[in-house]
Design a protein around this motif. Structure first.
Motif, PDB file in Angstrom:
ATOM      1  N   GLY A   1      -7.340  -1.080  -2.468  1.00 36.56           N
ATOM      2  CA  GLY A   1      -8.586  -2.143  -3.468  1.00 36.56           C
ATOM      3  C   GLY A   1      -8.913  -2.392  -1.882  1.00 36.56           C
ATOM      4  N   ILE A   2      -8.465  -3.391  -1.470  1.00 36.48           N
ATOM      5  CA  ILE A   2      -8.926  -3.881  -0.029  1.00 36.48           C
ATOM      6  C   ILE A   2     -10.202  -2.921   0.920  1.00 36.48           C
ATOM      7  N   ALA A   3      -8.963  -2.103   1.001  1.00 38.38           N
ATOM      8  CA  ALA A   3      -9.846  -1.053   2.056  1.00 38.38           C
ATOM      9  C   ALA A   3     -10.898  -0.390   1.561  1.00 38.38           C
ATOM     10  N   GLN A   4     -10.955  -0.003   0.639  1.00 41.93           N
ATOM     11  CA  GLN A   4     -12.342   0.702  -0.772  1.00 41.93           C
ATOM     12  C   GLN A   4     -13.104  -0.244  -0.884  1.00 41.93           C
TER      13      GLN A   4
ATOM     14  N   ALA B   1      -3.995   2.451   7.708  1.00 35.95           N
ATOM     15  CA  ALA B   1      -3.542   3.219   7.204  1.00 35.95           C
ATOM     16  C   ALA B   1      -4.179   3.794   5.815  1.00 35.95           C
ATOM     17  N   ALA B   2      -4.256   2.239   5.755  1.00 36.78           N
ATOM     18  CA  ALA B   2      -5.483   2.134   3.472  1.00 36.78           C
ATOM     19  C   ALA B   2      -6.406   2.515   4.539  1.00 36.78           C
ATOM     20  N   ILE B   3      -7.005   2.100   5.264  1.00 35.17           N
ATOM     21  CA  ILE B   3      -8.490   2.273   5.937  1.00 35.17           C
ATOM     22  C   ILE B   3      -9.082   3.877   6.283  1.00 35.17           C
ATOM     23  N   ASP B   4      -8.402   4.412   6.557  1.00 33.65           N
ATOM     24  CA  ASP B   4      -7.915   4.997   6.943  1.00 33.65           C
ATOM     25  C   ASP B   4      -8.234   6.566   6.390  1.00 33.65           C
TER      26      ASP B   4
ATOM     27  N   THR C   1      -9.517 -14.226  -3.837  1.00 40.12           N
ATOM     28  CA  THR C   1      -8.070 -13.474  -3.777  1.00 40.12           C
ATOM     29  C   THR C   1      -7.755 -12.270  -3.688  1.00 40.12           C
ATOM     30  N   PRO C   2      -6.650 -12.064  -3.005  1.00 38.38           N
ATOM     31  CA  PRO C   2      -6.428 -10.300  -2.700  1.00 38.38           C
ATOM     32  C   PRO C   2      -6.816  -9.564  -4.046  1.00 38.38           C
ATOM     33  N   PHE C   3      -6.660  -9.986  -5.353  1.00 38.91           N
ATOM     34  CA  PHE C   3      -6.682  -9.198  -6.594  1.00 38.91           C
ATOM     35  C   PHE C   3      -8.389  -9.313  -6.893  1.00 38.91           C
TER      36      PHE C   3
ATOM     37  N   ASN D   1     -10.712  -5.388  -6.674  1.00 40.84           N
ATOM     38  CA  ASN D   1     -11.325  -4.586  -7.817  1.00 40.84           C
ATOM     39  C   ASN D   1     -11.975  -3.615  -7.796  1.00 40.84           C
ATOM     40  N   THR D   2     -12.263  -2.424  -7.215  1.00 40.61           N
ATOM     41  CA  THR D   2     -12.896  -1.418  -7.930  1.00 40.61           C
ATOM     42  C   THR D   2     -13.826  -0.502  -8.792  1.00 40.61           C
TER      43      THR D   2
END
Length: 669
Positions: A187-190, A230-233, A406-408, A412-413
């Motif tokens: 989600g953070i990568a998104q 890896a998540a961003i790629d 926060t990370p959560f 959030n997407t």
């Protein structure tokens, strides 16, 4: 964006946006009409090539045109389906974050890039012809004439032209990524990818827990970097890049950027740099660990131009021009901290958190509040994050801001739920990073009364984020700490006081109301009635408050004098962003007049919605174009609608105060 994706977006959201907010409509229309804008969609316009190897035309046995065409169609269909899904998620997140039409306009105006003049091309000098007639001896063969010519950096001005365009950057510190679930990391990568698509290039600094040895700490950071890359790629077209050799230790022992282009080149190419807080020490001839806060401050100094060092022998004019050019290349707009500790806690507000912090005004008091707090929700990390914002934002222009979340919330997407349960009728929580990018505001206004938050909690977005601005100093005359604002206080302040710049105050009122004030008539009316003046920053916002006498009452009857907000003004360029109005209003109702104040506004004034949310009550004054507002408690008797003497005095004042505008228009304003 291809027509298929645009068609999918239009059809999917046509029904949903029919009753949507105006900002979403405006932003959607702009994005669709500018679908080829390089700032938005060139990163998502990747062509759909077949993943199959190209057939060899010299091998008839291995060549089947029909099979290849079918494979290409299937591959293209799959890729386009994925692209449509990504576009749908992107548009959903984007449109749901646009709050007002003003927010959308402000964001769009920043997106519109100035047209750059094409660089002048100097024709290459023609080669001199050989003096000897060689005939066809030196002639080029047809094969050599038609063969491709490979040139590197043919246009020597390419990088210079590229850097003429301002690159908007957000520095993002992410803490303890290894402890996050895979879905949170995705989600953070998104979100980071969405920021990039919205012309805000993110640069990430990773922070990890201190292990027993520096080697273990670096291994933990490397593992976290690999996980995030890896998540961003998997999501972002241009991927991410780990920078573990970007920093070096300076002579003062602080880390600094070793080579600027190691950082700016990936950013300009759409890649997301992942910076490890590791610096090379020339003295020790080895890489040493540093803190993530120090690394982020080093990047801030570099990107803001504070590390600029002129060449020896340059003239001062040349140095100034180069420094200005360097600073124009990069606009560091956001400092974002993603930390599991979340927003800055508050012991006073009803939701137990600070939604907005004006550092110039509140930093010292907040640090003292955090230091002395015994609540379990307060940690040392809150104090260090607040200090990081203070140190970073003081190097940046006032337009830059910070966000602690926060990370959560950062993850959030707009992904659709897989459980098939409809969420119709519920409010989807906004992604604070996207919301902050589009609005430059906190999740909700800090000037909303705590009582209203408690009564109407369902309409207030739940957030664990704090919006931070370097802010502005707040001047309050007379100082409430030294002299309480009461009707009996004498002598009263006058607008001609040397501590007040009357010309700037007049300009503030003229600009905010879009009308010229008759200064002489206004001073004659209020100069003996001033309760106090509030000035935000360099006259970016302000309020003039008076003690008004109800009709039939004597000025000496101080018990009946009405605390009245005579002028509330914010410069047009500061309206809707930066929290200027919130800062002034909070000072008025919480510091200067905690027991209540009243004011009036045109019934058709678009600002009334803002007033309605912050007042304790309103009253449309009969036979006038005025609506009266107040923050005073208990101005009605216990019997509903039975008006007290205070209410009647308020109404009488709001009905009878004479406007003093220079245009002489007979309209209620």
């Amino acid at each position: 964006m291809n027509q298929t994706a645009l068609g999918a977006v239009r059809s999917h959201y046509a029904a949903q946006l029919t009753c949507g907010n105006v900002a979403a409509e405006a932003l959607k229309a702009y994005l669709i009409s500018h679908s080829c804008s390089p700032s938005l969609f060139t990163r998502s316009n990747s062509r759909f090539y077949s993943s199959q190897p190209a057939p060899r035309t010299d091998d008839p046995a291995s060549y089947n045109a029909q099979d290849v065409t079918e494979r290409d169609k299937r591959s293209s269909f799959t890729d386009r389906a994925k692209q449509r899904l990504a576009n749908r998620e992107f548009f959903t997140s984007l449109l749901s974050s646009a709050v007002t039409k003003r927010d959308a306009k402000a964001y769009i105006s920043r997106l519109q890039r100035p047209t750059k003049a094409a660089p002048e091309q100097t024709p290459a000098p023609s080669r001199s012809q050989p003096q000897v007639n060689t005939g066809d001896l030196l002639g080029l063969t047809r094969a050599s004439e038609e063969s491709p010519v490979f040139k590197q950096f043919e246009n020597g001005q390419h990088s210079t032209v590229e850097e003429l365009e301002t690159l908007h950057v957000a520095l993002v510190k992410i803490s303890n990524l290894n402890a996050m679930a895979d879905e949170i990391v995705k989600g953070i990568a998104q979100t980071l990818s969405s920021l990039s698509r919205l012309s805000m290039a993110p640069c990430v600094v990773l922070e990890g827990p201190q292990e027993k040895s520096p080697q273990a700490t670096r291994e933990n950071l490397t593992q976290a970097a690999d996980k995030l890359v890896a998540a961003i790629d998997a999501i972002h077209p241009f991927g991410a890049r780990i920078l573990d050799n970007l920093l070096s230790l300076g002579a003062d022992g602080r880390p600094r950027v070793f080579l600027r282009k190691l950082l700016t080149r990936p950013l300009r190419r759409g890649r997301i740099p992942i910076v490890l807080p590791v610096a090379y020490s020339a003295e020790q001839s080895q890489a040493v660990s540093t803190t993530a806060d120090e690394a982020l401050l080093a990047l801030t100094r570099e990107l803001s131009g504070h590390n600029f060092s002129p060449r020896t022998g340059e003239q001062p004019e040349q140095e100034a021009a180069k420094l200005e050019s360097t600073r124009k290349q990069i606009s560091l707009d956001r400092i974002i901290v993603v930390d599991e500790t979340g927003s800055i806690p508050s012991t006073k507000s009803i939701d137990k958190r600070h939604v907005f912090v004006n550092l110039e005004q509140e930093y010292a008091a907040l640090q003292e509040e955090l230091r002395s707090s015994t609540e379990g929700s307060v940690s040392q990390k809150h104090a260090s994050n607040l200090k990081l914002f203070r140190d970073a934002l003081k190097m940046l222009p006032p337009s830059s801001s910070g966000l602690l979340t926060t990370p959560f919330e950062a993850a959030n997407t707009a992904r659709l739920s897989d459980n098939g349960v409809s969420s119709v009728g519920t409010r989807r929580q906004k992604n604070p990073l996207i919301h902050n990018l589009l609005t430059d505001k906190p999740a909700y206004s800090s000037s909303l009364p705590t009582g209203r938050l408690a009564q109407d909690a369902s309409s207030i977005p739940v957030t664990t984020s704090t919006f931070v601005k370097r802010g502005m100093p707040l001047t309050i005359l007379p100082n409430p700490e030294a002299q309480t604002w009461t009707a009996t206080s004498k002598p009263r302040l006058q607008l001609t006081d040397p501590r007040i710049d009357l010309d700037r105050l007049t300009y503030l009122v003229d600009d905010s109301f879009n009308r010229k004030l008759d200064v002489e008539a206004y001073l004659k009316r209020v100069n003996e009635r001033i309760a106090g003046v509030i000035i935000a920053g360099e006259y970016e916002g302000g309020a003039i408050l008076t003690w008004e006498t109800p009709p039939g009452c004597s000025d000496d009857d101080t018990d009946r004098l009405v605390p009245y907000l005579d002028k509330f003004a914010v410069l047009k360029r500061s309206q809707g962003a930066g929290g200027v109005a919130d800062i002034v209003f909070n000072a008025m109702v919480r510091t200067c007049f905690p027991n209540g104040v009243c004011w009036r506004s045109r019934k058709d004034n678009p600002v009334n919605k803002w007033y309605f949310e912050r007042s304790r009550g309103t009253w449309r004054i009969p036979d006038t174009n005025w609506t009266m507002f107040w923050t005073t408690p208990n101005i009605f008797h216990n019997v509903p609608q039975q008006r007290s003497g205070i209410f009647l005095d308020y109404e009488a004042v709001c009905r009878t105060v004479k406007p003093t505008w220079a245009d002489g228009k007979k309209i209620a304003d």
